[in-house]
Design an enzyme around this catalytic site. Structure first.
Site, PDB file in Angstrom:
ATOM      1  N   GLY A 185       0.813  -1.214   0.000  1.00 24.09           N
ATOM      2  CA  GLY A 185       0.000   0.000   0.000  1.00 24.09           C
ATOM      3  C   GLY A 185       0.840   1.254   0.000  1.00 24.09           C
ATOM      4  N   GLY A 194      -0.240   4.453   0.249  1.00 24.06           N
ATOM      5  CA  GLY A 194      -0.988   5.611   0.746  1.00 24.06           C
ATOM      6  C   GLY A 194      -0.153   6.373   1.758  1.00 24.06           C
ATOM      7  N   GLY A 237       0.169   6.038   4.992  1.00 19.80           N
ATOM      8  CA  GLY A 237       0.855   5.174   5.949  1.00 19.80           C
ATOM      9  C   GLY A 237       2.045   4.471   5.332  1.00 19.80           C
ATOM     10  N   GLU A 274     -17.986  17.605   1.558  1.00 21.32           N
ATOM     11  CA  GLU A 274     -17.184  18.264   0.522  1.00 21.32           C
ATOM     12  C   GLU A 274     -17.816  18.081  -0.853  1.00 21.32           C
ATOM     13  OE1 GLU A 274     -12.922  17.697   2.846  1.00 21.32           O
ATOM     14  OE2 GLU A 274     -13.574  16.242   1.362  1.00 21.32           O
ATOM     15  N   ASP A 327      -5.846   3.041   7.938  1.00 18.98           N
ATOM     16  CA  ASP A 327      -7.247   2.645   7.952  1.00 18.98           C
ATOM     17  C   ASP A 327      -7.446   1.141   8.052  1.00 18.98           C
ATOM     18  OD1 ASP A 327      -7.799   5.265   7.629  1.00 18.98           O
ATOM     19  OD2 ASP A 327      -8.764   5.090   5.666  1.00 18.98           O
ATOM     20  N   ALA A 363      -5.507  10.805   7.519  1.00 15.94           N
ATOM     21  CA  ALA A 363      -4.144  10.787   7.003  1.00 15.94           C
ATOM     22  C   ALA A 363      -3.066  11.004   8.074  1.00 15.94           C
ATOM     23  CB  ALA A 363      -3.999  11.799   5.867  1.00 15.94           C
TER      24      ALA A 363
END
Lengths: 421, 421
Positions: free
Chosen positions: A12, A14, A16, A173, A302, A318
């Protein structure tokens, strides 16, 4: 491959995974392989702006390879991991390749959850990837095109009703941005669509939107959305979604534009790991971000359900993922004492509602309106990766703020039209 | 609808259709409906830069609606026309809607032609739309990703061979740009791919590339491509394309990256009109850009096979399409004497090869190298629609020229990976 070196695999790319990988840069004892099914790190907090055509994909994404271009001990691989063989310590990708590890960091994030109604996905896409964002953008534009040429008022209204399900940050948003682009930016181009014909709905099952914020801020956000013409429905549980629109109790909204922002669950790989998971499919980890059975496997971001060393539930945002990535990497590097548990440091929380409107809570202080929006803008530009992206996004925002003109209103034909009907 | 007004329908929002529509702006006697199957006008001469990730889609495309935002008598419709009922003077769209006309301007352009081998399309996509460009871009990036993780040299080389078929302007531009991005921009990010491993091939059936140019310029372009590492094969006719690569006589190139730039043919709608067409399926029109049978139907741009009033064959390029669009509209408006035929004014011709390299021929003068490239850059920026696009494209080019860094190397997951194997 140097046999004396330890192999770390990170699944991953992302917030992290990327932060974890960076800790190993230049280290002579560890080889890192960062595996992601896409080729880019995505700045997910701004993904809704791609969906609403305020930014383009290149503005908020960075090829993971570029980030580690000069780091010899960090290898980047584009592959999708489907199996983890804990006994032999290797992971298997859809490419047919195997990758062996001494330490594994699982940072696969979440995907949309439709609460047992997977058939809703077709009619109510969620927003997790660049692909999702571009699909949503095309749906919205395509709907306005249909409304422009449709003369029968009943089918026409379906194209002009926009329904967002879920009043968390992403839902808020999206609702704000869709209301702005369809009413302001979009409307001038369409000769038969009037501002009053467009209806934007935000549907939330609980009694407040942005319910992790203090009531004062949450209520302020709701009022701002109302002022912007968004119909906010609280305590409203969606019961059905199909090609005609949505039903929630007595409420029926015909719509060809339903967007799902209501729930997330762990990726399928997490289930396959065979560890305890919570109801949302996230792995229950201890304060060391591992499970007791497999101390060489870390789960961060997550993907983890974690109560930190101070007894605080770590939120799925985040900054938390980045802190967890750093902690896991430092543990592997031996830079954290074995008995020191992870502690989440809350640096504040912010959500934007529209042009010049946001809420923020930092160190107990509450901010609303334009001040909060400026704060939000600076923080988001600061954390974007790469000078170029920062410059571009800032330029886009200033342009948009001054002119109210979004930039790219193009339908490139990604989604088959039949799919959208 | 005002019955006294005449209805003009224009099919196609390319250079020809857009220019024709503009002539009617503000006219009180004509209502114009401009119909296109996409929602944007595309600046096709720069499409190869989107395919090679130098520009993003929004830089070279403009929503057609925005162009005519303030023109009350010009209506823009997104629909795909499949039938023309010449007797009742109306056209039918896939949306189920009919549109009636007094005058019809057909400006539907061309699509790729595989010379009777439609099965090649799957393995060798062409470049006509934004969608095509993004697909090609993802194929190239995806191939580099595969090569990075493949250790067996035979399958690996297939990912690193790039084959462009057709040595016209699009083929040359693609070959040059792919050579640049894979060798310079791309290579630093991949740790296992070396510059010498990458092979770019340009295959042309005739004895020269860019064969509408004087031999001196064409030969100069071939040499420049060679210097850039592109293997140019002349007099080479492709015989087969499949998932393994291409075959042309004794030449066999294994490749997962074949791009088709070899031939075009008229769109299917042109056949349905029932007029005479040439071998490429373009409608044969007279000097009035109509057929003798139906003087209220004009055919312009690439859709027409036209010998103009001075006996010159009109070329299939943007300036010709624009001149034809203007002429057709002025005839309908009665601003051209009935016996005055269309005359194509040749303003010159230019093609680019790579960064700082181009050829141009203007009023009999020949330009090569950097001067030609500067000319090419200015002309293309000047003709882009919208100040914003011009500014963005210029900024991108300067950045690229100085840094050699392309901007958006993202795989968003448009094409199913199985398709690419």
């Amino acid at each position: 491959m140097d046999l004396k070196k330890k192999n770390v695999i990170i699944i991953g790319g992302g917030f992290g995974g990327l932060t974890a990988a960076k800790q190993f840069a230049g280290n002579k004892e560890f080889n890192v392989t960062l595996i992601d099914k896409t080729n880019h790190h995505l700045f997910q907090p701004l993904l809704y702006q791609v969906a609403t055509a305020a930014l383009s994909p290149g503005d908020i994404a960075t090829p993971i390879r570029s980030v580690f271009r000069n780091k010899k001990n960090i290898r980047v691989v584009m592959d999708e991991i489907t199996e983890v063989d804990k006994e032999n310590r290797n992971v298997h990708g859809t490419s047919g390749k195997h990758y062996s590890y001494d330490y594994l960091i699982v940072a696969t994030g979440t995907r949309h959850s439709y609460f047992g109604n997977p058939e809703w996905e077709r009619h109510a896409p969620g927003l997790k990837t660049l692909n999702d964002a571009l699909d949503i953008r095309e749906r919205v534009l395509w709907s306005l095109e249909q409304a422009e040429k449709e003369t029968d008022p009943t089918p026409r209204q379906k194209f002009l009703n926009f329904v967002i399900i879920g009043g968390g940050p992403t839902g808020v948003e999206l609702a704000g941005a869709i209301s702005e682009i369809t009413r302001k930016t979009g409307i001038n181009d369409f000769k038969n669509v009037r501002e009053k014909d467009i209806h934007v709905y935000l549907i939330e099952a609980q009694d407040a939107i942005l319910n992790t914020y203090p009531e004062e801020l949450s209520e302020s956000a709701r009022k701002k959305l109302n002022d912007m013409g968004v119909n906010v429905y609280l305590n409203t549980m969606v019961e059905n979604i199909n090609e005609d629109g949505i039903t929630a109790g007595k409420l029926t909204i015909p719509s060809s534009n339903v967007i799902w922002a209501a729930g997330n669950e762990g990726t399928p790989l997490l289930q396959k790991l065979g560890f305890d998971t919570d109801r949302a499919g996230r792995i229950n980890v201890n304060g060391s971000l591992t499970t007791h059975r497999q101390p060489e496997i870390y789960v961060i971001g997550d993907a983890a359900n974690c109560t930190d060393g101070s007894g605080q539930q770590v939120p799925g945002i985040a900054p938390a993922a980045m802190q967890m990535g750093k902690y896991a990497a430092k543990r592997i590097l031996g830079k954290v004492p074995p008995d020191k548990e992870f502690t989440y440091l809350d640096k504040g929380n912010m959500a934007t509602i529209g042009r010049g409107k946001a809420i923020a809570e930092i160190a107990g202080l509450k901010f609303k309106g334009f001040t909060a929006w400026l704060l939000w803008s600076f923080v988001h530009i600061f954390f974007l990766i790469g000078f170029r992206n920062r410059f571009r996004v800032m330029a886009e925002w200033i342009w948009y703020y001054l002119t109210f003109k979004g930039s790219f209103r193009l339908i490139t034909g990604r989604v088959d039209n039949n799919d959208k009907q």
